[in-house]
Each structure stands twice: as C-alpha cells, then as structure tokens.
Design a protein around this motif. Structure first.
Motif, PDB file in Angstrom:
ATOM      1  N   MET A 157       0.878  -1.201   0.156  1.00  0.00           N
ATOM      2  CA  MET A 157       0.041  -0.168   0.164  1.00  0.00           C
ATOM      3  C   MET A 157       0.932   1.279   0.053  1.00  0.00           C
ATOM      4  O   MET A 157       1.701   1.510   0.791  1.00  0.00           O
ATOM      5  N   ASN A 158       0.832   2.199  -1.032  1.00  0.00           N
ATOM      6  CA  ASN A 158       1.388   3.393  -1.026  1.00  0.00           C
ATOM      7  C   ASN A 158       0.954   4.228   0.114  1.00  0.00           C
ATOM      8  O   ASN A 158       0.072   4.586   0.337  1.00  0.00           O
ATOM      9  N   PRO A 159       2.121   5.041   0.885  1.00  0.00           N
ATOM     10  CA  PRO A 159       1.829   6.038   1.912  1.00  0.00           C
ATOM     11  C   PRO A 159       0.913   7.205   1.325  1.00  0.00           C
ATOM     12  O   PRO A 159       0.993   7.483   0.238  1.00  0.00           O
ATOM     13  N   LEU A 160      -0.081   7.536   2.198  1.00  0.00           N
ATOM     14  CA  LEU A 160      -0.983   8.650   1.740  1.00  0.00           C
ATOM     15  C   LEU A 160      -0.108  10.005   2.175  1.00  0.00           C
ATOM     16  O   LEU A 160       0.473  10.012   3.371  1.00  0.00           O
ATOM     17  N   PRO A 161       0.123  11.067   1.289  1.00  0.00           N
ATOM     18  CA  PRO A 161       0.930  12.060   1.545  1.00  0.00           C
ATOM     19  C   PRO A 161       0.157  13.340   2.348  1.00  0.00           C
ATOM     20  O   PRO A 161      -0.967  13.417   1.974  1.00  0.00           O
ATOM     21  N   LEU A 162       0.686  13.376   3.424  1.00  0.00           N
ATOM     22  CA  LEU A 162      -0.215  14.771   4.130  1.00  0.00           C
ATOM     23  C   LEU A 162       0.186  15.874   3.832  1.00  0.00           C
ATOM     24  O   LEU A 162       1.646  16.140   3.447  1.00  0.00           O
ATOM     25  N   THR A 163      -0.455  16.844   4.039  1.00  0.00           N
ATOM     26  CA  THR A 163      -0.062  18.245   3.849  1.00  0.00           C
ATOM     27  C   THR A 163      -0.151  19.042   5.323  1.00  0.00           C
ATOM     28  O   THR A 163      -1.106  19.006   6.045  1.00  0.00           O
ATOM     29  N   PHE A 164       0.949  19.653   5.600  1.00  0.00           N
ATOM     30  CA  PHE A 164       1.120  20.366   6.684  1.00  0.00           C
ATOM     31  C   PHE A 164       0.235  21.564   6.604  1.00  0.00           C
ATOM     32  O   PHE A 164       0.014  22.271   5.314  1.00  0.00           O
ATOM     33  N   THR A 165      -0.542  21.983   7.638  1.00  0.00           N
ATOM     34  CA  THR A 165      -1.264  23.302   7.793  1.00  0.00           C
ATOM     35  C   THR A 165      -0.236  24.317   8.160  1.00  0.00           C
ATOM     36  O   THR A 165       0.956  24.015   8.804  1.00  0.00           O
ATOM     37  N   SER A 166      -0.670  25.504   8.117  1.00  0.00           N
ATOM     38  CA  SER A 166       0.251  26.724   8.439  1.00  0.00           C
ATOM     39  C   SER A 166       0.672  26.627   9.815  1.00  0.00           C
ATOM     40  O   SER A 166       1.517  26.653  10.626  1.00  0.00           O
ATOM     41  N   ALA A 167      -0.326  26.380  10.727  1.00  0.00           N
ATOM     42  CA  ALA A 167      -0.422  26.425  12.165  1.00  0.00           C
ATOM     43  C   ALA A 167       0.182  24.991  12.684  1.00  0.00           C
ATOM     44  O   ALA A 167       1.151  25.166  13.639  1.00  0.00           O
ATOM     45  N   GLY A 168       0.196  23.973  11.761  1.00  0.00           N
ATOM     46  CA  GLY A 168       0.965  22.761  12.245  1.00  0.00           C
ATOM     47  C   GLY A 168       2.317  22.973  11.914  1.00  0.00           C
ATOM     48  O   GLY A 168       3.278  22.607  12.952  1.00  0.00           O
ATOM     49  N   LEU A 169       2.558  23.471  10.720  1.00  0.00           N
ATOM     50  CA  LEU A 169       4.110  23.874  10.474  1.00  0.00           C
ATOM     51  C   LEU A 169       4.644  24.845  11.767  1.00  0.00           C
ATOM     52  O   LEU A 169       5.895  24.523  12.213  1.00  0.00           O
ATOM     53  N   ALA A 170       4.051  25.793  12.109  1.00  0.00           N
ATOM     54  CA  ALA A 170       4.479  26.822  13.089  1.00  0.00           C
ATOM     55  C   ALA A 170       4.671  26.040  14.298  1.00  0.00           C
ATOM     56  O   ALA A 170       5.648  26.289  14.963  1.00  0.00           O
TER      57      ALA A 170
ATOM     58  N   ALA B 276      -6.749  20.530  -0.023  1.00  0.00           N
ATOM     59  CA  ALA B 276      -6.057  20.359   1.258  1.00  0.00           C
ATOM     60  C   ALA B 276      -5.074  21.687   1.016  1.00  0.00           C
ATOM     61  O   ALA B 276      -3.683  21.564   0.693  1.00  0.00           O
ATOM     62  N   ALA B 277      -5.763  22.896   1.475  1.00  0.00           N
ATOM     63  CA  ALA B 277      -4.784  24.079   1.804  1.00  0.00           C
ATOM     64  C   ALA B 277      -4.216  24.171   3.007  1.00  0.00           C
ATOM     65  O   ALA B 277      -4.687  24.114   4.169  1.00  0.00           O
ATOM     66  N   PRO B 278      -3.073  24.713   2.961  1.00  0.00           N
ATOM     67  CA  PRO B 278      -2.179  24.899   4.544  1.00  0.00           C
ATOM     68  C   PRO B 278      -2.816  25.968   5.215  1.00  0.00           C
ATOM     69  O   PRO B 278      -2.655  25.780   6.437  1.00  0.00           O
TER      70      PRO B 278
ATOM     71  N   TYR C 231      -5.355  15.162   4.828  1.00  0.00           N
ATOM     72  CA  TYR C 231      -5.115  14.378   3.647  1.00  0.00           C
ATOM     73  C   TYR C 231      -6.623  14.302   3.237  1.00  0.00           C
ATOM     74  O   TYR C 231      -7.747  14.214   3.932  1.00  0.00           O
ATOM     75  N   VAL C 232      -6.868  14.403   1.765  1.00  0.00           N
ATOM     76  CA  VAL C 232      -8.210  14.137   1.324  1.00  0.00           C
ATOM     77  C   VAL C 232      -7.972  13.531  -0.105  1.00  0.00           C
ATOM     78  O   VAL C 232      -7.011  13.701  -0.818  1.00  0.00           O
ATOM     79  N   GLN C 233      -8.953  12.712  -0.608  1.00  0.00           N
ATOM     80  CA  GLN C 233      -8.935  12.218  -2.017  1.00  0.00           C
ATOM     81  C   GLN C 233     -10.287  12.093  -2.598  1.00  0.00           C
ATOM     82  O   GLN C 233     -11.392  12.139  -1.845  1.00  0.00           O
ATOM     83  N   PRO C 234     -10.599  11.836  -3.762  1.00  0.00           N
ATOM     84  CA  PRO C 234     -11.864  11.941  -4.313  1.00  0.00           C
ATOM     85  C   PRO C 234     -12.695  10.547  -3.948  1.00  0.00           C
ATOM     86  O   PRO C 234     -13.862  10.700  -3.631  1.00  0.00           O
ATOM     87  N   ASP C 235     -12.116   9.493  -3.942  1.00  0.00           N
ATOM     88  CA  ASP C 235     -12.786   8.296  -3.388  1.00  0.00           C
ATOM     89  C   ASP C 235     -12.921   8.168  -1.978  1.00  0.00           C
ATOM     90  O   ASP C 235     -11.895   8.568  -1.337  1.00  0.00           O
TER      91      ASP C 235
END
Length: 352
Positions: free
Chosen positions: A1-14, A41-43, A98-102
């Motif tokens: 199973m391929n890992p799901l790529p996460l997106t950091f939020t601005s608050a999370g990165l801070a 998936a906007a920061p 993380y988000v995907q269409p399906d």
C-alpha cells in the motif's frame, strides 16, 4: 500500500518549527477528524471541512522513511463515509490533512471502524510526533457492548459455569461429544434395566376373551382385536364373538319411502305402503308386499284415507282374509245408508 501524503497546515508547521527551536510545544496527535467531503488540502485550513466525526481512539508508530503507520477505531453507532481526515494536536490545532476523491472507508451503524493507514510526513518530522493513545483500549465484551473476549478451554466448557468466556467450534464439539457419550451410556444402562425387567415377564401371556381375540406371550408384540359382525351375521343372530357396528346395521335390508320395509337385527320385518285414488264402489284390491316374509305375518293394519274432512264419505277398507307371506287382499265396505266414497288407504304389516 502506497503511503498517503499529508499536507502540513500553516498552524501545524508553525507548531513543529517552534518545537524544534526548543519551545514548549506538545506535538501529541490526540484526535483525528473525519470527513466525507472532498476539499482542497490548503495549508490555511484550521479545521477539516465537513468534519462529521472525531476519533480519539488512535495509535501510531514510525515504520521508517518518515512513514507513520496510523490506526484508528470507532465503536460508535454512527454510519458515515471517509474521504479525508485531519490530525489534531492536543491543544486543538489542525496539524496536517489528507483528502482524496474516492472514499477511503465506509462504516455502518452496526459495525466498528478499524482503519489502518500508512501516511507520509515531511522529512524529519516523525521522530518528534507522539500519539495520545499508545495502544488501543480493548474493553471486555458484554451482552451490551462489543469488545475483547477470551476463548474457553475444553475443560472450562465442559464444566459449564463460566459466563465470561466464549466457546469456539472446537470446544463446542468437545462438549457435544461428551454429552453424546453420556447419553449413549445412559441409554445402554436403561436398555439393560428394561431387558432385566422384561426377562421376568417372558413366561406371561395376554389372551383375548369374549369379543376380544388375539394375544400371546410377551416375548414379542401382540395384537388384540374385536371383530365386526357383517350384516348377514347380525340378521342370523348366532355369533357371540363379534361386535355390531353402525356399518353392519346400515347393511341390513331396507327400503325407505312411501312404500318400503326395514329388517331389524332381531329378524323382525316391518313393511308399509299407501294406495291412493277415489273409489265409489265396494271393490277388492290386492296388495303385494315389497319383500316376502320368510316365516310368518304377525300384525296387519289398514287405515282409510280421505283428502279432506267429510261426513258424506262412508266407504272404508278392511282386510279380506288373513295376509299371506307375500301380500293381502283389501275389501272396500259401504256403511248402511252412507255415501260410498273414499280416496285411498294406508297399510302396515309386521312379521318375520
């Protein structure tokens, strides 16, 4: 199973950056927010769009190469789908999304959600992350709640007193095998006792008497019966070892009508009939019985008939001589000074 790529939020990165610089920042992932809504998936996001459920029963561990194996469990009665999720820190900050269409998963009201995912973090972050639940808390199963249950051993199942452990097919077979063996043993003992009891009755017999026939010794099954008389045997009246049944009585000779007869079980025979027709003279009429009497005639009666009451009809029937076994003669007789008229007569004869 391929890992799901996460997106950091601005608050999370801070928060992550501040922790790296020695700030008192808690990087514990305490809850996961679920959504069935597809979003960007906007920061800049501060909460998961369309979030419908938040789970705090989570666990995670680093599996290398900045990959976290994340496990989530939801035992609620909620029903939903999952297209995306967000990781929240202990202070409520949305850390990553993380988000995907399906749909990633679906849950019905009658099932539990067990979701295991491999998620990819930006380089160098996994060592700093902690999870609110080091391992799942598995409650014991009860009649009201799903949970973990221990399987009973064969010995525990045979005792049958433990109300907490479950029986597997293997232990159930052990119980049923033991029960079958016990029943077979009881049957063997019962058969031996019955055979011993019956041994003393081998010389005994059951024999019919009177109307009952059949029987025999008790070494085998015996049949007792009562024989039914035939219609001919009922008329003969000789046998004393048969029973008279309704069917035999119904089989006795008879003719039911305005002219007819009936033969009784005793042999008595009744016959009857009617003659109709206006008569004005002193004539004779012959009557032939429906059946002949085998032996003798006992009683003969003749009754005149007029259609309506009248004092002017004075002709009546009378028996002319003795009746024979097959018939009789009727003579019409006029009363002195009467009007010779009659409309018929009825007759009845009894004999055997």
């Amino acid at each position: 199973m391929n890992p799901l790529p996460l997106t950091f939020t601005s608050a999370g990165l801070a928060a992550f950056t501040a922790a790296q610089l020695g700030g008192d920042i808690d990087l514990t992932i305490s809850t996961v927010g679920l959504t069935d809504t597809e979003f960007v998936a906007a920061p800049t996001l501060e909460a998961v769009p369309g979030e419908h459920h938040r789970i705090d029963t989570i666990s995670g561990e680093a599996s290398g190469d900045d990959i976290i194996h994340l496990m989530m469990r939801d035992d609620s009665n909620a029903a939903y789908g999952v297209r995306g999720f967000g990781l929240y820190l202990a202070d409520g900050t949305l850390f990553a999304i993380y988000v995907q269409p399906d749909r990633i998963a679906e849950k019905s009201a009658l099932t539990s959600l067990y979701l295991a995912l491999d998620i990819a973090f930006p380089t160098g972050t996994t060592a700093e992350l902690q999870f609110g639940t080091a391992q799942f808390i598995d409650p014991p199963a009860t009649t009201d709640r799903r949970g973990v249950i221990e399987l009973a051993t064969a010995a525990e199942a045979l005792v049958g007193l433990d109300a907490l452990r479950a029986i597997s097919p293997a232990t159930l077979k052990a119980v049923t095998d033991a029960l079958r063996a016990a029943i077979d043993g009881d049957i063997t003992l019962f058969e031996a006792a019955v055979n011993a009891a019956l041994a003393g009755f081998g010389a005994r017999t059951i024999t019919g008497g009177g109307l009952v026939s059949g029987g025999g010794d008790l070494t085998a099954n015996r049949v007792l019966q009562v024989l039914a008389a035939t219609a001919a045997e009922v008329r003969a009246g000789a046998r004393a070892d048969v029973a008279v049944t309704p069917a035999a009585l119904a089989g006795l000779p008879r003719l039911l009508g305005t002219t007819g007869y009936v033969v009784h079980p005793s042999g008595l025979i009744e016959q009857w009939g009617r003659v109709r027709g206006a008569t004005t003279s002193e004539i004779t009429t012959s009557i032939v019985f429906p059946i002949a009497f085998p032996n003798e005639v006992y009683v003969t009666s003749v009754t005149g008939f007029i259609i309506a009451p009248s004092i002017l009809k004075d002709l009546w029937p009378q028996l002319a001589g003795e009746a024979s076994l097959t018939g009789m003669t009727i003579q019409y007789q006029r009363a002195p000074n009467g009007d010779p008229a009659i409309d018929g007569f009825d007759w009845r004869v009894i004999g055997r």
